[in-house]
Design a protein around this motif. Structure first.
Motif, short mmCIF file in Angstrom:
data_model
loop_
_atom_site.label_atom_id
_atom_site.label_comp_id
_atom_site.label_asym_id
_atom_site.label_seq_id
_atom_site.Cartn_x
_atom_site.Cartn_y
_atom_site.Cartn_z
N ASP A 1 10.87 55.33 30.34
CA ASP A 1 10.33 54.37 31.48
C ASP A 1 11.09 53.39 31.75
N SER B 1 10.79 51.67 34.67
CA SER B 1 10.07 51.16 35.85
C SER B 1 10.55 49.64 35.92
N TRP C 1 11.63 48.23 39.55
CA TRP C 1 10.80 46.98 40.21
C TRP C 1 11.72 45.94 40.23
N ILE D 1 10.47 58.37 33.95
CA ILE D 1 10.80 57.39 35.43
C ILE D 1 12.24 56.81 34.93
#
Length: 227
Positions: free
Chosen positions: A21, A23, A27, A221
């Motif tokens: 992950d 993410s 972002w 991700i």
């Protein structure tokens, strides 16, 4: 990359358990850019295209994107592949959906397409049996202007990292530096190809005795923000 608890996550039948992950990196890369432009390379139509469009709506409304480009195939490379016709039909269906939130998303997407903040594009390369490393110069030039390109799905992942049986701990960045923009992969594992995993995660998955690379039970991700 986050750690992963095999025992806590493997039994979740509702959605794939994340075994990687990135993410926060995705972002933060978007948040650091001025007027970010996000490209999304879609995979399948139907119920997979719906969350892709919801993601695009989020990026344009609640998220940081000033502009989004959704890339689909000019014709189905496989029977389920998303095309421009699928995108238009799905957005149109969302606009008249009985759920209030679905209707709002559909209307916002329609307005974004008409206002130029959402573009739907295609290229014949997306139907070519070639890795993204070999994309033609015109498509490479288009994607080079993206703040981030998001690659969706298992086939696009294999085209992104190279469709070979890499060591699963091979760094994701090592396999995607060729891409013309910073890139993120959103994928449910349905094939043996995978990179960028932490060694303890791989060891834990291997001890389960299940075909974790192909079962569709795990997702990831992964992101590379460039050098």
């Amino acid at each position: 990359m986050n750690s992963f608890d095999i025992t806590a996550s493997a039994g979740d039948a509702q959605s794939p358990a994340l075994i990687a992950d990135d993410s926060p990196l995705l972002w933060s890369a978007l948040a650091a850019a001025s007027n970010p432009r996000v490209c999304v390379i879609a995979d399948n139509a139907g119920r997979e295209l719906l969350p892709d469009l919801v993601l695009v709506d989020h990026l344009l409304t609640s998220g940081p994107a000033a502009e989004a480009v959704l890339y689909v195939k000019p014709s189905p490379y496989y029977v389920s592949d998303a095309t421009t016709t699928d995108v238009l039909a799905t957005v149109d269906r969302l606009r008249v959906a009985p759920g209030q939130e679905a209707g709002r998303i559909g209307r916002r997407l329609w307005q974004a397409m008409n206002g130029g903040t959402l573009m739907v594009r295609t290229h014949e390369f997306f139907c070519a049996p070639l890795p993204f490393h070999d994309m033609p110069a015109d498509l490479r030039a288009e994607l080079s202007g993206a703040t981030m390109t998001i690659s969706k799905g298992d086939l696009n992942y294999r085209r992104l990292v190279g469709d070979q049986l890499w060591d699963a701990t091979t760094p994701f960045a090592e396999r995607v530096r060729h891409f013309p923009s910073p890139v993120a992969a959103l994928r449910t594992l349905k094939s043996d190809v995978v990179v960028g995993l932490d060694a303890p995660v791989v060891a834990g998955l291997d001890t389960t005795g299940e075909p974790w690379r192909t079962s569709g039970k795990y997702g990831l991700i992964q992101a590379y923000a460039g050098t």
